[in-house]
Design a protein around this motif. Sequence first.
Motif, short mmCIF file in Angstrom:
data_model
loop_
_atom_site.label_atom_id
_atom_site.label_comp_id
_atom_site.label_asym_id
_atom_site.label_seq_id
_atom_site.Cartn_x
_atom_site.Cartn_y
_atom_site.Cartn_z
N GLU A 213 -67.61 -65.18 28.70
CA GLU A 213 -66.58 -64.83 28.01
C GLU A 213 -66.40 -63.31 27.93
O GLU A 213 -67.30 -62.77 27.48
CB GLU A 213 -66.20 -65.36 26.51
CG GLU A 213 -64.91 -64.94 26.07
CD GLU A 213 -64.42 -65.83 24.85
OE1 GLU A 213 -64.23 -66.98 24.83
OE2 GLU A 213 -64.57 -65.16 23.74
N THR A 214 -65.33 -62.67 28.57
CA THR A 214 -65.21 -61.35 28.80
C THR A 214 -63.74 -61.05 28.80
O THR A 214 -62.95 -61.87 28.98
CB THR A 214 -66.20 -60.90 29.95
OG1 THR A 214 -66.25 -59.36 29.93
CG2 THR A 214 -65.86 -61.27 31.11
N ASN A 215 -63.52 -59.68 29.01
CA ASN A 215 -62.31 -59.15 29.42
C ASN A 215 -62.25 -58.57 30.77
O ASN A 215 -63.37 -58.42 31.22
CB ASN A 215 -61.56 -58.18 28.42
CG ASN A 215 -62.24 -57.08 28.36
OD1 ASN A 215 -62.60 -56.31 29.03
ND2 ASN A 215 -62.67 -56.84 27.03
N LEU A 216 -61.22 -58.18 31.45
CA LEU A 216 -61.08 -57.81 32.93
C LEU A 216 -61.75 -56.66 33.04
O LEU A 216 -62.65 -56.44 33.88
CB LEU A 216 -59.76 -57.99 33.43
CG LEU A 216 -59.53 -57.50 35.03
CD1 LEU A 216 -60.43 -58.60 35.56
CD2 LEU A 216 -58.19 -57.88 35.20
N THR A 217 -61.39 -55.47 32.04
CA THR A 217 -62.12 -54.09 32.29
C THR A 217 -63.69 -54.42 32.05
O THR A 217 -64.45 -53.52 32.69
CB THR A 217 -61.58 -53.39 30.98
OG1 THR A 217 -60.15 -53.33 31.30
CG2 THR A 217 -62.19 -51.91 31.23
N SER A 218 -64.07 -55.09 31.07
CA SER A 218 -65.58 -55.17 30.88
C SER A 218 -66.33 -55.85 32.08
O SER A 218 -67.23 -55.30 32.63
CB SER A 218 -65.93 -55.96 29.65
OG SER A 218 -65.39 -55.32 28.39
N LEU A 219 -65.76 -56.99 32.83
CA LEU A 219 -66.26 -57.49 33.61
C LEU A 219 -66.25 -56.68 34.89
O LEU A 219 -66.97 -56.49 35.66
CB LEU A 219 -65.37 -58.74 34.09
CG LEU A 219 -66.03 -59.54 35.31
CD1 LEU A 219 -67.49 -60.08 35.15
CD2 LEU A 219 -64.95 -60.69 35.48
N ILE B 173 -61.86 -65.05 31.57
CA ILE B 173 -61.47 -63.47 31.33
C ILE B 173 -60.19 -63.74 30.31
O ILE B 173 -59.09 -64.16 30.41
CB ILE B 173 -60.89 -63.12 32.77
CG1 ILE B 173 -61.80 -63.14 33.68
CG2 ILE B 173 -60.49 -61.59 32.63
CD1 ILE B 173 -61.66 -62.88 35.09
N THR B 174 -60.42 -63.07 28.97
CA THR B 174 -59.55 -63.27 28.01
C THR B 174 -58.09 -62.53 28.19
O THR B 174 -57.24 -63.22 27.66
CB THR B 174 -60.22 -62.80 26.86
OG1 THR B 174 -60.46 -61.38 26.97
CG2 THR B 174 -61.46 -63.39 26.48
N ASP B 175 -58.21 -61.64 28.75
CA ASP B 175 -56.82 -60.97 29.08
C ASP B 175 -56.00 -61.06 30.34
O ASP B 175 -54.89 -60.63 30.72
CB ASP B 175 -56.83 -59.45 28.95
CG ASP B 175 -57.92 -58.70 29.71
OD1 ASP B 175 -58.52 -59.57 30.29
OD2 ASP B 175 -58.07 -57.62 29.82
N ALA B 176 -56.50 -61.99 31.17
CA ALA B 176 -55.99 -62.21 32.21
C ALA B 176 -54.83 -63.33 32.05
O ALA B 176 -54.87 -64.19 31.30
CB ALA B 176 -56.94 -63.14 33.38
N PRO B 177 -53.78 -63.64 32.82
CA PRO B 177 -52.85 -64.56 32.80
C PRO B 177 -53.40 -66.09 32.73
O PRO B 177 -54.50 -66.09 33.35
CB PRO B 177 -52.12 -64.43 34.35
CG PRO B 177 -52.28 -62.91 34.51
CD PRO B 177 -53.57 -62.82 34.37
N LYS B 178 -52.74 -66.98 32.10
CA LYS B 178 -53.35 -68.15 31.66
C LYS B 178 -53.83 -68.94 32.74
O LYS B 178 -54.97 -69.61 32.79
CB LYS B 178 -52.43 -68.94 30.55
CG LYS B 178 -52.92 -70.36 30.48
CD LYS B 178 -51.66 -70.92 29.44
CE LYS B 178 -52.43 -72.34 28.84
NZ LYS B 178 -51.41 -73.28 28.04
N ASN C 253 -69.68 -56.62 22.19
CA ASN C 253 -69.19 -58.02 21.95
C ASN C 253 -67.91 -57.94 22.81
O ASN C 253 -67.21 -58.89 22.57
CB ASN C 253 -68.55 -58.14 20.47
CG ASN C 253 -68.35 -59.45 20.07
OD1 ASN C 253 -69.23 -60.19 20.44
ND2 ASN C 253 -67.52 -59.61 19.34
N THR C 254 -68.20 -57.49 24.09
CA THR C 254 -67.14 -57.80 25.17
C THR C 254 -67.58 -58.47 26.47
O THR C 254 -66.83 -58.60 27.29
CB THR C 254 -66.46 -56.47 25.48
OG1 THR C 254 -67.59 -55.75 25.97
CG2 THR C 254 -65.77 -55.56 24.48
#
Length: 233
Positions: free
Chosen positions: A177-183, A141-146, A200-201
């Motif tokens: 590979e995604t971001n939290l909103t898309s998932l 999740i690309t935009d989550a905390p590390k 591409n998300t």
Amino acid sequence: MSASYRQFCPVAMAAEVLESRWTLLIVRELCLGSKHFNDIRKGVPKMSPTLLSKRLKELEWHGILKRVESPRGSRKTEYILTQAGDELFEVIHAIGSWGKRWIDMRHHLDSAEENLLIWDIRRNLRMESFPMNEAVLQIHITDAPKKTSNWWFVFNGKERPDVGYLDPSLDVDLYIETNLTSLTKVWLGEDSQTSETMANTFQLEGSQKLIETFESWFGSSKFASIPKLAIAS
């Protein structure tokens, strides 16, 4: 306990029991199959253990759940819904369906929690359609905390996979590979995996078998099929 409304109305009496903060979410977790304290906590990650323990005792006092010892002498306590608790399943489903149908998700996507989402994904996987006996799924999740940006699902047979954010040092069969909103949107049926992939998300890499059958086994929220309706202005 909630303060009394001092009304004979059954709605008021039920509200006194169920409207305390977190109570309905605890009941949701029990209705969805969580039985142990730590499993319930995964569904309410922002709730303190002390408050969770207090709410469980309140629900027991009201006859909504009972505590029993786990089988096979594990010394673990299980929280089991009584008949009164079982009847709340329809209440929880009705509230969730109403929320999905009428509440604007845009105000909540920015505050979504990756650990709760991952836990919900795990328990709703369609294991009967999973095409491999053993496999490792990694979701980044690309935009989550590390610390919680990578989650590994370790499948072994037909049981639900072990899930965690610590690298198990195993070969990954499918990488998402995604971001939290898309998932979240894909999970809640707000958008399709195909549409997010085209944007591409939401990217899948790895086993062709797992990619081709992805939609059959990945599952979705129990409320994903509820259509969104516009509120008249």
